[in-house]
Motif scaffolding. Structure first.
Motif, PDB file in Angstrom:
ATOM      1  N   MET A  91       0.894  -1.186  -0.021  1.00 15.16           N
ATOM      2  CA  MET A  91       0.045   0.010  -0.170  1.00 15.16           C
ATOM      3  C   MET A  91       0.865   1.290  -0.010  1.00 15.16           C
ATOM      4  O   MET A  91       0.565   2.248  -0.684  1.00 15.16           O
ATOM      5  N   THR A  92       2.001   1.177   0.860  1.00 13.74           N
ATOM      6  CA  THR A  92       2.945   2.337   0.869  1.00 13.74           C
ATOM      7  C   THR A  92       3.558   2.679  -0.593  1.00 13.74           C
ATOM      8  O   THR A  92       3.550   3.816  -1.036  1.00 13.74           O
ATOM      9  N   ALA A  93       3.862   1.513  -1.080  1.00 11.26           N
ATOM     10  CA  ALA A  93       4.385   1.498  -2.541  1.00 11.26           C
ATOM     11  C   ALA A  93       3.235   2.130  -3.599  1.00 11.26           C
ATOM     12  O   ALA A  93       3.625   2.995  -4.525  1.00 11.26           O
ATOM     13  N   GLY A  94       2.025   1.719  -3.616  1.00  6.72           N
ATOM     14  CA  GLY A  94       1.085   2.043  -4.327  1.00  6.72           C
ATOM     15  C   GLY A  94       0.950   3.526  -4.238  1.00  6.72           C
ATOM     16  O   GLY A  94       0.698   4.293  -5.077  1.00  6.72           O
ATOM     17  N   VAL A  95       0.456   4.056  -2.979  1.00  6.31           N
ATOM     18  CA  VAL A  95       0.580   5.539  -2.802  1.00  6.31           C
ATOM     19  C   VAL A  95       1.570   6.387  -3.201  1.00  6.31           C
ATOM     20  O   VAL A  95       1.539   7.208  -3.732  1.00  6.31           O
ATOM     21  N   TYR A  96       2.806   5.928  -2.924  1.00  6.42           N
ATOM     22  CA  TYR A  96       4.060   6.615  -3.411  1.00  6.42           C
ATOM     23  C   TYR A  96       4.064   6.715  -4.894  1.00  6.42           C
ATOM     24  O   TYR A  96       4.303   7.940  -5.255  1.00  6.42           O
ATOM     25  N   PHE A  97       4.074   5.521  -5.375  1.00  7.47           N
ATOM     26  CA  PHE A  97       4.098   5.551  -7.039  1.00  7.47           C
ATOM     27  C   PHE A  97       2.858   6.279  -7.716  1.00  7.47           C
ATOM     28  O   PHE A  97       2.844   6.673  -8.742  1.00  7.47           O
ATOM     29  N   THR A  98       1.997   6.604  -6.924  1.00  5.97           N
ATOM     30  CA  THR A  98       0.566   7.373  -7.665  1.00  5.97           C
ATOM     31  C   THR A  98       0.642   8.872  -7.121  1.00  5.97           C
ATOM     32  O   THR A  98      -0.734   9.203  -7.096  1.00  5.97           O
ATOM     33  N   GLY A  99       1.487   9.258  -6.689  1.00 10.23           N
ATOM     34  CA  GLY A  99       1.516  10.543  -5.991  1.00 10.23           C
ATOM     35  C   GLY A  99       1.542  11.017  -4.646  1.00 10.23           C
ATOM     36  O   GLY A  99       1.422  12.161  -4.295  1.00 10.23           O
ATOM     37  N   GLY A 100       1.912  10.042  -4.042  1.00  6.43           N
ATOM     38  CA  GLY A 100       2.164  10.492  -2.498  1.00  6.43           C
ATOM     39  C   GLY A 100       0.972  10.936  -1.607  1.00  6.43           C
ATOM     40  O   GLY A 100      -0.356  10.354  -1.961  1.00  6.43           O
ATOM     41  N   PRO A 101       1.042  11.989  -1.002  1.00  6.17           N
ATOM     42  CA  PRO A 101      -0.182  12.397  -0.154  1.00  6.17           C
ATOM     43  C   PRO A 101      -1.345  12.715  -1.002  1.00  6.17           C
ATOM     44  O   PRO A 101      -2.285  12.846  -0.670  1.00  6.17           O
ATOM     45  N   GLU A 102      -1.215  13.282  -2.226  1.00  5.89           N
ATOM     46  CA  GLU A 102      -2.244  13.383  -3.290  1.00  5.89           C
ATOM     47  C   GLU A 102      -2.819  12.330  -3.950  1.00  5.89           C
ATOM     48  O   GLU A 102      -3.561  12.370  -4.892  1.00  5.89           O
ATOM     49  N   SER A 103      -2.324  11.299  -3.523  1.00 11.80           N
ATOM     50  CA  SER A 103      -2.764   9.812  -4.358  1.00 11.80           C
ATOM     51  C   SER A 103      -4.193   9.534  -4.048  1.00 11.80           C
ATOM     52  O   SER A 103      -4.397   9.706  -2.759  1.00 11.80           O
TER      53      SER A 103
END
Length: 120
Positions: A91-103
């Motif tokens: 989940m961290t990788a998914g969030v990181y690679f799709t925009g971080g806090p704006e994901s």
């Protein structure tokens, strides 16, 4: 190795249905992130998609280890903990690679915390 009672309780036979649900949801997580990686690769949505493939492979591995541990009743708590750790990594990788806090995936952390709290 001795665990505190509140932690050892999670692996008791009467609580294993919750751990089984965790495995089923883990395969769902791997499927969704696999589709995200494939779409990112196919439609060039991200500069690189290979880290997501690595995370999906890791999630499938840890989920399968948790399944085997649960079926054999060996290292149940350890493999389940490893599985939850892989969930958080995926989940961290998914969030990181799709925009971080704006994901748009950022809400997944709240969902994961809720699921882990319900299972434990």
């Amino acid at each position: 190795m001795g665990y505190p009672a509140f932690l050892a309780e999670v692996a008791l036979p009467e609580n294993r249905k919750n751990l089984h649900f965790s495995i089923v949801s883990g395969y769902g997580t791997a499927l969704v992130f696999g589709l995200l990686a494939a779409a990112s690769h196919a439609f060039h949505l991200l500069p690189f998609a290979w880290p997501l493939y690595v995370v999906v492979a890791l999630k499938l591995l840890t989920n399968t280890l948790a399944y085997v541990g649960l079926r054999r009743s060996t290292l149940v708590l350890e493999t389940s903990g490893l599985n939850v750790g892989a969930d958080l990594l995926a989940m961290t990788a998914g969030v990181y690679f799709t925009g971080g806090p704006e994901s748009p995936l950022f809400a997944i952390y709240g969902i994961e915390i809720s699921v882990v709290a319900l299972l434990a």
